[in-house]
Write an enzyme that holds these catalytic residues in place. Sequence first.
Site, PDB file in Angstrom:
ATOM      1  N   SER A  23      51.865  41.718  49.209  1.00 26.69           N
ATOM      2  CA  SER A  23      52.966  42.619  48.839  1.00 26.69           C
ATOM      3  C   SER A  23      53.257  42.557  47.339  1.00 26.69           C
ATOM      4  O   SER A  23      54.170  43.208  46.850  1.00 26.69           O
ATOM      5  CB  SER A  23      54.233  42.256  49.620  1.00 26.69           C
ATOM      6  OG  SER A  23      54.562  40.883  49.449  1.00 26.69           O
ATOM      7  N   HIS A 156      78.803  81.899  55.741  1.00 31.74           N
ATOM      8  CA  HIS A 156      77.575  82.567  56.258  1.00 31.74           C
ATOM      9  C   HIS A 156      76.798  83.237  55.121  1.00 31.74           C
ATOM     10  O   HIS A 156      76.094  84.216  55.357  1.00 31.74           O
ATOM     11  CB  HIS A 156      77.897  83.611  57.336  1.00 31.74           C
ATOM     12  CG  HIS A 156      78.816  83.114  58.400  1.00 31.74           C
ATOM     13  ND1 HIS A 156      78.380  82.504  59.558  1.00 31.74           N
ATOM     14  CD2 HIS A 156      80.176  83.117  58.472  1.00 31.74           C
ATOM     15  CE1 HIS A 156      79.421  82.167  60.305  1.00 31.74           C
ATOM     16  NE2 HIS A 156      80.531  82.523  59.658  1.00 31.74           N
ATOM     17  N   SER A 277      56.256  80.111  34.304  1.00 29.16           N
ATOM     18  CA  SER A 277      55.153  80.308  35.238  1.00 29.16           C
ATOM     19  C   SER A 277      53.867  80.432  34.433  1.00 29.16           C
ATOM     20  O   SER A 277      53.884  80.931  33.307  1.00 29.16           O
ATOM     21  CB  SER A 277      55.397  81.579  36.047  1.00 29.16           C
ATOM     22  OG  SER A 277      54.178  82.116  36.497  1.00 29.16           O
ATOM     23  N   LYS A 283      59.238  84.541  34.057  1.00 28.30           N
ATOM     24  CA  LYS A 283      59.861  83.536  34.929  1.00 28.30           C
ATOM     25  C   LYS A 283      60.545  82.398  34.160  1.00 28.30           C
ATOM     26  O   LYS A 283      60.071  81.960  33.126  1.00 28.30           O
ATOM     27  CB  LYS A 283      58.813  82.911  35.862  1.00 28.30           C
ATOM     28  CG  LYS A 283      58.237  83.874  36.876  1.00 28.30           C
ATOM     29  CD  LYS A 283      59.238  84.334  37.929  1.00 28.30           C
ATOM     30  CE  LYS A 283      59.481  83.278  38.989  1.00 28.30           C
ATOM     31  NZ  LYS A 283      58.306  82.953  39.786  1.00 28.30           N
ATOM     32  N   GLU A 290      64.711  72.287  42.421  1.00 29.17           N
ATOM     33  CA  GLU A 290      63.841  72.357  43.610  1.00 29.17           C
ATOM     34  C   GLU A 290      63.282  70.983  43.954  1.00 29.17           C
ATOM     35  O   GLU A 290      63.173  70.611  45.129  1.00 29.17           O
ATOM     36  CB  GLU A 290      62.691  73.331  43.364  1.00 29.17           C
ATOM     37  CG  GLU A 290      63.145  74.789  43.273  1.00 29.17           C
ATOM     38  CD  GLU A 290      62.033  75.675  42.730  1.00 29.17           C
ATOM     39  OE1 GLU A 290      61.059  75.913  43.454  1.00 29.17           O
ATOM     40  OE2 GLU A 290      62.133  76.110  41.569  1.00 29.17           O
ATOM     41  N   GLN A 322      58.120  42.992  55.917  1.00 33.48           N
ATOM     42  CA  GLN A 322      57.626  43.259  54.558  1.00 33.48           C
ATOM     43  C   GLN A 322      57.578  44.774  54.305  1.00 33.48           C
ATOM     44  O   GLN A 322      57.606  45.211  53.151  1.00 33.48           O
ATOM     45  CB  GLN A 322      56.237  42.634  54.399  1.00 33.48           C
ATOM     46  CG  GLN A 322      55.601  42.850  53.051  1.00 33.48           C
ATOM     47  CD  GLN A 322      54.371  41.959  52.869  1.00 33.48           C
ATOM     48  OE1 GLN A 322      54.480  40.753  52.710  1.00 33.48           O
ATOM     49  NE2 GLN A 322      53.195  42.555  52.920  1.00 33.48           N
ATOM     50  N   LYS A 325      60.106  47.046  52.010  1.00 38.01           N
ATOM     51  CA  LYS A 325      60.195  47.134  50.556  1.00 38.01           C
ATOM     52  C   LYS A 325      59.810  48.475  49.946  1.00 38.01           C
ATOM     53  O   LYS A 325      60.557  49.032  49.146  1.00 38.01           O
ATOM     54  CB  LYS A 325      59.374  46.016  49.912  1.00 38.01           C
ATOM     55  CG  LYS A 325      60.121  44.744  50.016  1.00 38.01           C
ATOM     56  CD  LYS A 325      59.411  43.540  49.580  1.00 38.01           C
ATOM     57  CE  LYS A 325      60.112  42.383  50.255  1.00 38.01           C
ATOM     58  NZ  LYS A 325      60.051  42.439  51.732  1.00 38.01           N
TER      59      LYS A 325
HETATM   60  N1  ARG Z   1      56.130  39.029  51.325  1.00 35.29           N
HETATM   61  C1  ARG Z   1      56.956  38.685  52.438  1.00 35.29           C
HETATM   62  C2  ARG Z   1      57.935  39.829  52.736  1.00 35.29           C
HETATM   63  O1  ARG Z   1      58.072  40.659  51.914  1.00 35.29           O
HETATM   64  C3  ARG Z   1      57.720  37.457  52.126  1.00 35.29           C
HETATM   65  C4  ARG Z   1      58.126  36.646  53.311  1.00 35.29           C
HETATM   66  C5  ARG Z   1      56.941  36.033  53.912  1.00 35.29           C
HETATM   67  N2  ARG Z   1      57.277  35.109  54.934  1.00 35.29           N
HETATM   68  C6  ARG Z   1      56.344  34.670  55.798  1.00 35.29           C
HETATM   69  N3  ARG Z   1      56.735  33.832  56.673  1.00 35.29           N
HETATM   70  N4  ARG Z   1      55.148  35.133  55.794  1.00 35.29           N
HETATM   71  O2  ARG Z   1      58.522  39.898  53.788  1.00 35.29           O
END
Ligand code: ARG
Length: 458
Positions: A23, A156, A277, A283, A290, A322, A325
Site C-alpha cells: 500500500s 419544475h 471548442s 463556444k 461540468e 487497506q 485508503k
Molecule cells: N497497510 C495496512 C493497511 O493499510 C497496514 C496495516 C497492516 N496490518 C496487518 N496486520 N497486516 O491497512
Amino acid sequence: MAKMWAGRTVGDTDKIADDFNSSISFDSRMYSEDIEGSIAHATMLASQKIISDEDAQILIAGLEGIKKDIDSGDLAIDFNCEDIHMFVEQVLTERVGDVGKKLHTARSRNDQVALDMRMYLRKQSNQIIAKIKSLIEVIVNQANTNKYTILPGYTHLQRAQPIVFAHHLLAYAMMLLRDKDRLSDTIKRINVSPIGSCALAGTTYDTDRDYEAKLLGFDEVALNSIDGVSDRDFCVEFMSACSLIMTHLSRLSEEIILWSSWEFKFVELSDAYTTGSSIMPQKKNPDMAELIRGKTGRVYGNLMALLTTLKGLPLAYNKDMQEDKEGVFDTVDTIHKCLDVMTPMLDTMTVNADNMKNAALKGFINATDLADYLTKKGMPFRSAYKISGQMVAKCISVNKVLEDLTLDEFREYSELFELDVYEAIDLNTCVQKRISKGGTSTKSVEEQIAYVLENIKE
Ligand code: ARG
C-alpha cells in the site's frame, strides 16, 4: 526482499503478491502523521519506563531526521516496502541501529494505521472546513451585490415567483453551512485515539493510552481495543459528509451551466474558468462546472465502495481494510480541487441583471400576487386563484402580460380590482413584500446574510 515480519515464514513472497499486498504507493502520503504518532509512542514508552529515556531520545531524533529528509526530498520513499509504517521503521533501524527495533513495543500496525488515518482526516477535515468558509464568503459577497437583482424563481424549471438573486445564492450558503457543521461533527468521532489497542486485545505492558492520545491532540481514546482497530466509521462519515458537499457543489454547477447558456444568459463566467471548442469558434464552455458535477459520481462511488468493503468483515483487523485508503484519499483530493475551482469561479462570475429582469417580466410570475391581492380584499384564496389563472390564460391568448391589462379589463374579472392592483403586481412589490422569515425581500435577505456571516466566524 526480506520482510520485517519474516520469522514464522522464511520463504520469499512472490513479486506479484508483494505488489498486490503493498500500500506504500498510496499510504506514503501519511508519512508525517506516521512519524508524529511514533514520536508520541516513544515518548509514552519512556515516560512509562518501558524503554529508557536515552533510547527514546535516539528514536525521536531519528524519527525527526526521517521527517526532515522526506520533507526536503533527501530521503526517497522506497516503494519496495510494504507500507509507510514499515518504511519508516526500517529506515529508523538502518539509521539508529538496534534501538530502532524497540519502537514497535506495545503497538501494532493495526492500531498504527488507524491512528494515522484519523490524524490525516482530522487535518484534512479542518482544511476543507476552511475552504467551505471561503466559498460561503464569496457567496455572501455576490449576494450583497445582488440584493435587488430580480429574476424568476423556478419550480419544475418553470418560472414560478420573482425572487432576488441574493436569495437564490444564499440557499447554497445555507447548504454549505450545514456541510461545515457536518464535518465539524464528524471530527468529534475522528478525534478518538485508537493507539494502544495494539493488534486487537490491548497489551501486557503498562502503557498510558490517555497520555499518548493527549500528546497527539486527541480528545478521547477508543474504549474497546477490538473496536479501536476495526472501526472505519469515521472514514464512512467523512466520505458521506463529502458526498453531500459534492451534491451541493454539483447542483450549483448545474445552475451555473444553465445560467451561462445562450437560452438563459443570466451570468457570464470569467475566461479564466471556461474553455473554447476545438471546432466551434463561438463556444465558451463551462468545463469547470461540468467537471465538478461529473466528479460528484466518484465521490459517491468511493463512499459506496467502502461501505461495501466493510459490510461483511469479521472483527477485528482484516487486510480488506487497506482498501479504505485510495477511496478516502481520492475523496480528499477531489473535494479540495472542486472547492479550489468553485470559489474563484463564483467570485469572478458576472451577473446579467437585465436578462434576469426580462425573464422575470415574461413568465406571469406575479400571478400568485394577483390572487393574493383579491384574497386580501375579501375573496377566498381558491376563488382568487382561479380568476388569476383565467386572466393568465386570457393574456397568453392575446400575447400580453398581466400589467398590460387596463383597469376595465381587470374589472371584467372582479369588481374588487382597483387602481392599486398595478402596484400590487409590480415585481418590486412582489419581492419586497415577502418579508416573512427566510423570504426573498431585501430585508429578509439581509437577515440571512447576517446569520450566515455569524455562523462562519471562528
Ligand atoms: N497497510 C495496512 C493497511 O493499510 C497496514 C496495516 C497492516 N496490518 C496487518 N496486520 N497486516 O491497512
